[in-house]
Design a protein around this motif. Sequence first.
Motif, PDB file in Angstrom:
ATOM      1  N   ALA A  34       0.830  -1.201   0.000  1.00 41.56           N
ATOM      2  CA  ALA A  34       0.000   0.000   0.000  1.00 41.56           C
ATOM      3  C   ALA A  34       0.867   1.254   0.000  1.00 41.56           C
ATOM      4  O   ALA A  34       0.529   2.259  -0.643  1.00 41.56           O
ATOM      5  N   TYR A  35       2.000   1.201   0.679  1.00 42.66           N
ATOM      6  CA  TYR A  35       2.890   2.357   0.733  1.00 42.66           C
ATOM      7  C   TYR A  35       3.622   2.557  -0.593  1.00 42.66           C
ATOM      8  O   TYR A  35       3.936   3.691  -0.966  1.00 42.66           O
ATOM      9  N   TYR A  37       2.233   1.775  -3.566  1.00 41.66           N
ATOM     10  CA  TYR A  37       1.218   2.387  -4.419  1.00 41.66           C
ATOM     11  C   TYR A  37       1.078   3.876  -4.083  1.00 41.66           C
ATOM     12  O   TYR A  37       0.953   4.726  -4.983  1.00 41.66           O
ATOM     13  N   ALA A  38       1.075   4.177  -2.795  1.00 40.02           N
ATOM     14  CA  ALA A  38       0.948   5.578  -2.379  1.00 40.02           C
ATOM     15  C   ALA A  38       2.124   6.407  -2.868  1.00 40.02           C
ATOM     16  O   ALA A  38       1.957   7.570  -3.282  1.00 40.02           O
ATOM     17  N   ALA A  39       3.315   5.821  -2.843  1.00 42.57           N
ATOM     18  CA  ALA A  39       4.498   6.539  -3.321  1.00 42.57           C
ATOM     19  C   ALA A  39       4.393   6.839  -4.807  1.00 42.57           C
ATOM     20  O   ALA A  39       4.760   7.934  -5.259  1.00 42.57           O
ATOM     21  N   TYR A  57       1.726  12.707   1.310  1.00 41.07           N
ATOM     22  CA  TYR A  57       2.034  11.293   1.096  1.00 41.07           C
ATOM     23  C   TYR A  57       1.310  10.417   2.117  1.00 41.07           C
ATOM     24  O   TYR A  57       0.711   9.394   1.761  1.00 41.07           O
ATOM     25  N   PHE A  58       1.353  10.807   3.376  1.00 41.63           N
ATOM     26  CA  PHE A  58       0.715   9.980   4.402  1.00 41.63           C
ATOM     27  C   PHE A  58      -0.803   9.948   4.241  1.00 41.63           C
ATOM     28  O   PHE A  58      -1.443   8.916   4.478  1.00 41.63           O
ATOM     29  N   ALA A  61      -1.482   7.549   1.531  1.00 39.22           N
ATOM     30  CA  ALA A  61      -1.293   6.180   2.028  1.00 39.22           C
ATOM     31  C   ALA A  61      -2.515   5.708   2.805  1.00 39.22           C
ATOM     32  O   ALA A  61      -2.936   4.541   2.671  1.00 39.22           O
ATOM     33  N   ILE A  65      -4.652   2.362   1.774  1.00 38.38           N
ATOM     34  CA  ILE A  65      -4.852   1.243   2.708  1.00 38.38           C
ATOM     35  C   ILE A  65      -6.324   0.833   2.718  1.00 38.38           C
ATOM     36  O   ILE A  65      -6.656  -0.356   2.645  1.00 38.38           O
ATOM     37  N   SER A 113      -1.261  -2.973   7.771  1.00 40.71           N
ATOM     38  CA  SER A 113      -0.893  -1.719   7.093  1.00 40.71           C
ATOM     39  C   SER A 113      -1.223  -0.515   7.949  1.00 40.71           C
ATOM     40  O   SER A 113      -0.443   0.453   8.016  1.00 40.71           O
ATOM     41  N   PHE A 117       1.183   2.262   9.564  1.00 38.44           N
ATOM     42  CA  PHE A 117       1.003   3.712   9.386  1.00 38.44           C
ATOM     43  C   PHE A 117       1.233   4.454  10.699  1.00 38.44           C
ATOM     44  O   PHE A 117       1.920   5.480  10.736  1.00 38.44           O
TER      45      PHE A 117
END
Length: 459
Positions: A34-35, A37-39, A57-58, A61, A65, A113, A117
């Motif tokens: 998931a991180y 994909y978020a990146a 970014y967070f 994320a 998730i 996940s 976080f």
Amino acid sequence: MQTLIAVARSACVIRYRLDHSLGWLRIIAATADAYLYAATIFLVVSGAFGRGGSDRYFLIALGIIGLRWTLSCLAAADTLAPLAALMAREVGAARLHALVYILAPSTLVYLGSLAGFVVVTQVFGGGENSIAGLVWFPALFAMHLLFNAAAALAVSEAFRRGWLTSSAPVLTLATIVWFVSPVMYQFTDLDSASVVLLTTWSPASHVIAAYHNSFWFGQPFSLEVLPLAAGGAALVVFALLLWPLRRRGAVAGPELPDLPGRLTLVADPDATLGEGADRAGRAAGWTVHRPLRGLPRGLTGQDWVRLVHALRRPRQPGDHAAFARRVEAATDIGDLYRRAMTLYTEAAADRLACALALDEDCRDRPILLIGLLDAVPRHQVAGRWAWLDARTGDAGRVAVVTSRLLLPGDAAAGGFVLLRSDGPPATGTIAEDLAAAYADYLESASHARVADDQSKKSS
């Protein structure tokens, strides 16, 4: 409840192969993706629109998730109905158990996940409110779980009715709805009119906003929409779980004849029992087993054995290894045992079903095998009957219902019942009387066909 927990545990073991030494690496990889994909999304947003920063970014994320959890549940929804049909052989409320099976692995990854976080934001800063968000997490988790369960059940019902043949449209629609929500953007990026438009037409916006409020801003989420939507989702879940259990009018069916022997062949060439054989068997106190058909994708024979053990003995997970060894040896289909059951021939699937039905832990009640010899080649019938005789043992009682006129051999053990639509059933021992009973039946059937043909010609 113990059985549901055992099913959830088995589902996680099966999905991520946790019975292997590297199984936990799969869990870690699934939790971390998931991180990644978020990146990727963050790089696109920051590069194309110049909107960067760790906060963004967070927040992305957090959205990913939640999206991953929902998509994983929807992707597995097509297996719910066939899995429930299989589980119904072993347990009541099979649809609920199947729902738990498809939800459990993705829920485990989601929780991992989200825990990651909280840890990451504490280590790298910006997450001073993520600990405070844990106060509201149980309610948020329950509502999101209800949404996922309702969506999975609805998609499963669409597959069952033939409205869907692929998960692709559902996954595409869910992804679009989710990304219209504040995943790639924040509410502060838009004017108030756009915010109202997007939150009105994207129900996922309220879920994403709840995650942001709880885990980033340390604020309680809005109670205007989510509780009401969760109530609607709960009604959908209960309706789709209870609908198959609705009462129907009593249907008169055939009665199973008296089967007093230790091992009995029930030949039913005229289908006098028909589809009512299951009901007749259970009414007479037999444990009924049918062939494994309509199998869900992705489930191997080894996986199904693990799941059956969880359903039969949920309080004794440590006994699984011995149970699996017994069933694998009795099935005797080689490496096919560890391959997807959708690749099985009917004969291989029937061998697995017989091995599970006749395991030593299942002999407290008489066992009725319906159709489990119908796919056996004629030259292998004698061998399979001898196998059944050996597996039955001295304490068990097994009856095999077949639509074929099977001849287990002149030296075969056990008795038989030949059901006839034109008169009372014929009975006797297989070794001495079965061939003569078949000959008499075939002669009577031949005379009946001749008489029927003459009647049609004269009319």
